[in-house]
Design a protein around this motif. Structure first.
Motif, mmCIF file in Angstrom:
data_model
loop_
_atom_site.group_PDB
_atom_site.id
_atom_site.type_symbol
_atom_site.label_atom_id
_atom_site.label_comp_id
_atom_site.label_asym_id
_atom_site.label_seq_id
_atom_site.Cartn_x
_atom_site.Cartn_y
_atom_site.Cartn_z
ATOM 1 N N PHE A 65 0.876 -1.170 0.000
ATOM 2 C CA PHE A 65 0.000 0.000 0.000
ATOM 3 C C PHE A 65 0.911 1.217 0.000
ATOM 4 C CE2 PHE A 65 -2.924 3.260 1.301
ATOM 5 C CZ PHE A 65 -4.139 2.853 0.765
ATOM 6 N N ASN A 134 -9.013 5.260 2.352
ATOM 7 C CA ASN A 134 -9.234 4.567 3.616
ATOM 8 C C ASN A 134 -10.518 3.752 3.594
ATOM 9 O OD1 ASN A 134 -10.165 7.463 3.620
ATOM 10 N ND2 ASN A 134 -11.295 6.751 5.417
ATOM 11 N N PHE A 137 -9.837 0.600 1.683
ATOM 12 C CA PHE A 137 -8.985 -0.275 2.487
ATOM 13 C C PHE A 137 -9.790 -0.959 3.591
ATOM 14 C CE2 PHE A 137 -5.618 -1.397 5.498
ATOM 15 C CZ PHE A 137 -4.663 -1.926 4.645
ATOM 16 N N ARG A 161 0.413 -5.194 5.123
ATOM 17 C CA ARG A 161 -0.306 -4.177 4.357
ATOM 18 C C ARG A 161 -0.890 -3.111 5.283
ATOM 19 N NH1 ARG A 161 -4.111 -5.667 -0.816
ATOM 20 N NH2 ARG A 161 -2.933 -4.231 -2.103
ATOM 21 N N TYR A 165 -0.414 0.872 5.090
ATOM 22 C CA TYR A 165 -1.580 1.757 5.039
ATOM 23 C C TYR A 165 -1.482 2.862 6.089
ATOM 24 C CZ TYR A 165 -6.320 3.160 6.450
ATOM 25 O OH TYR A 165 -7.429 3.871 6.836
#
Length: 593
Positions: A65, A134, A137, A161, A165
């Motif tokens: 990410f 976001n 995600f 990940r 992030y």
């Protein structure tokens, strides 16, 4: 600058490459250089945005990410597009077959529009209530989307990940602080919608947290030690990383960002200005229409559709004006029949069952990718609209129609048959699944999305309801008209907000006066347009082009016109700019004669 770039793009769009795309029997091109260019472009695109790879079912990037907001990332992205622009210029266009010529033109357009987007500082407003990374995600965190949770490696990949992030999430605060100092800030109403989204992930019991969802689906094949280790690691990740990071966002948004939020509603009130809105119009409509042209078109379409609505109002015997009828439809108890959320899902399944016998009459090509209806995840359903999530490229993950059901007792069905046509079948599911399943398309085109084409197709399919056995109840046909006028209203209010100085309240009032949606739903919609200027224009612009092309083909071909073949011609290309689609249909008409 924008107009010059658009003209350069058009030069490629009208190249004589618009005959029908490659049939299964067409000999492949010997242009290995171009084939490799497309493969490399697709692979490089996965590296730039690994979320695209994950959604496509490619697991090679499931730990990645990027910090999309960093200077290094922006340099890498610009170099990527500029290098492929240069490589493309060295390709012998005439050596390509028809599918490759289309890919050449699509790639050229894609590069130009992305390079143009990078000339604006939109990333100083990286968070909003509907479109920001976001939210995408967090959908992966639910363990019900594209991120796999089937092996121990899958679980470890996700933790890596998440760490990546959180780097991006921290960068959003830095960028928004810069934006505050330069005048790039969200309107206050949008900030107020964002804060609860972060609050939900900042508080509560670990075992009830969204990011704990993968623990609840640990495969039975895992050993006891593996289960205990993963559970402990995920619990620590939530408690020590996820919740503190989201609390930091809540604190920043509440204490620093909200007080600086702007009172204006349109993007033209920010330093991005009118040039950015022109770019957004081009991006989302794939045309060179102006804001004024679109605004006037919207007013005309609203007037036309209102006339059709008047006829339905008279058919059901309602006394009163159309605005009174809107309120009647909003509050009619028989149109809100549900007491359990499972009933809503069953209702959509029944729509699909009614349509199945009629599908073959309209579509020669149909997807093999499976399809499901699901409730929108609770963490986002109060601010989310119904949406379609595509299946994986290999077909192992189904296409999913998500519908938010925050308050089941007030879930009104008057417009839900048309919603299913749009978001599910034959709308997004048919279009996206067929695009992904088309073996003639290069990989980069299988995941490409142009809203004017994709959303235009979905809106176009709503009018097929009667042919598919739906809209037997005049209230549900009124729902289809309501869905159409909703998209026509978007042309008026989006341009009003971003180019004519309209306030949020003006846009809400205009919508209330012209459609039957609730004030809460309309408010959410208007705030959506405020967050992503231009996106709402794509539906009606695309639909009108598809209707125009269908009528042109039917008139030109007469008895030779086959609606199934027209749909095949449209769908086989996948998402492409509208001018390329028009050239392709014109070539098909000429060949068919």
């Amino acid at each position: 600058m924008i107009r010059r770039l658009f003209v350069l793009s058009l030069v490629f769009l009208v190249v004589l490459s618009c005959k029908n795309e490659t049939s299964e029997t067409e000999v492949k091109s010997n242009n290995a250089e171009f084939t490799k260019l497309l493969e490399d472009y697709n692979q490089g695109g996965y590296e730039l945005d690994p979320m695209i790879a994950t959604n496509a079912g490619n697991t090679d990037y499931n730990t990645a990410f990027p910090d999309f907001l960093s200077a290094d990332y922006k340099t890498k992205k610009k170099t990527y597009y500029e290098s492929y622009k240069n490589k493309l210029s060295h390709i012998d266009f005439e050596s390509l077959n028809s599918t490759e010529k289309m890919s050449y033109n699509v790639l050229n357009w894609d590069i130009d529009i992305n390079l143009e987007a990078m000339t604006f500082k939109k990333d100083l407003m990286p968070i909003d209530q509907m479109w920001s990374k976001n939210l995408d995600f967090n959908q992966l965190a639910s363990a019900s989307n594209a991120q796999p949770f089937k092996t121990v490696k899958n679980y470890n990949d996700w933790m890596t990940r998440v760490d990546n992030y959180l780097v991006w999430l921290n960068s959003t605060i830095e960028n928004m602080r810069t934006g505050m100092s330069e005048g790039y800030v969200l309107p206050k109403p949008l900030i107020k919608k964002v804060i609860p989204q972060f609050e939900t992930l900042a508080t509560g019991e670990v075992v009830n947290h969204l990011y704990y969802a993968p623990i609840k689906v640990i495969p039975d094949s895992f050993t006891q030690d593996e289960r205990e280790t993963i559970t402990a690691d995920y619990s620590t990740m939530i408690k020590d990383k996820i919740m503190p990071a989201h609390q930091s966002m809540v604190d920043f948004l509440t204490n620093e960002y909200l007080p600086k939020g702007r009172m204006s509603s349109g993007i033209d009130a920010t330093p991005l200005g009118a040039d950015y809105y022109s770019h957004q119009i081009k991006l989302y409509t794939t045309t060179n229409m102006t804001a004024d042209e679109i605004h006037q078109l919207g007013l005309s379409e609203v007037s036309r559709i209102r006339s059709e609505m008047e006829a339905i109002k008279e058919q059901v015997g309602f006394e009163g004006d159309l605005n009174d009828f809107f309120e009647h439809v909003r509050t009619k108890e028989s149109l809100m029949p549900f007491t359990e959320r499972s009933q809503v899902i069953a209702f959509y399944d029944s729509i699909h069952d009614v349509m199945k016998p009629q599908i073959n009459k309209l579509f020669g090509k149909q997807p093999v990718t499976a399809f499901e209806v699901r409730r929108t995840q609770p963490f986002r359903e109060k601010s989310a609209a119904a949406n379609y999530s595509s299946g994986s490229l290999d077909g192992t993950r189904p296409g999913i129609f998500y519908t938010p059901i925050p308050y089941v007792e007030s879930y009104n069905i008057f417009d839900k048959e048309s919603l299913f046509l749009h978001e599910a079948i034959p709308g997004h599911h048919f279009q996206i699944a067929l695009q992904q399943e088309n073996k003639e398309l290069p990989d980069f085109r299988k995941t490409l999305w142009y809203s004017a084409y994709g959303e235009g197709w979905a809106l176009y399919t709503e009018a097929m309801g009667k042919e598919l056995g739906l809209f037997k109840d005049p209230y549900l046909y009124f729902g289809m008209l309501s869905s159409e006028i909703h998209r026509a209203i978007r042309l008026v209010v989006d341009t009003g907000l971003h180019s004519k100085g309209w306030t949020r309240e003006q846009a809400i009032q205009y919508s209330l006066e012209n459609e039957a949606k609730s004030e809460a739903s309309i408010t959410s919609e208007i705030e959506r347009y405020m967050a992503n200027p231009g996106q709402a224009l794509s539906y009606k612009i695309g639909q009108l082009k598809l209707i125009e092309l269908r009528e042109r083909a039917a008139k030109a071909l007469g008895d030779k016109f086959d609606i199934r073949e027209y749909h095949n011609q449209v769908l086989e290309t996948g998402c492409i700019p509208l001018q390329l689609l028009e050239d392709k249909i014109d070539a098909w008409i000429a060949d068919s004669k």
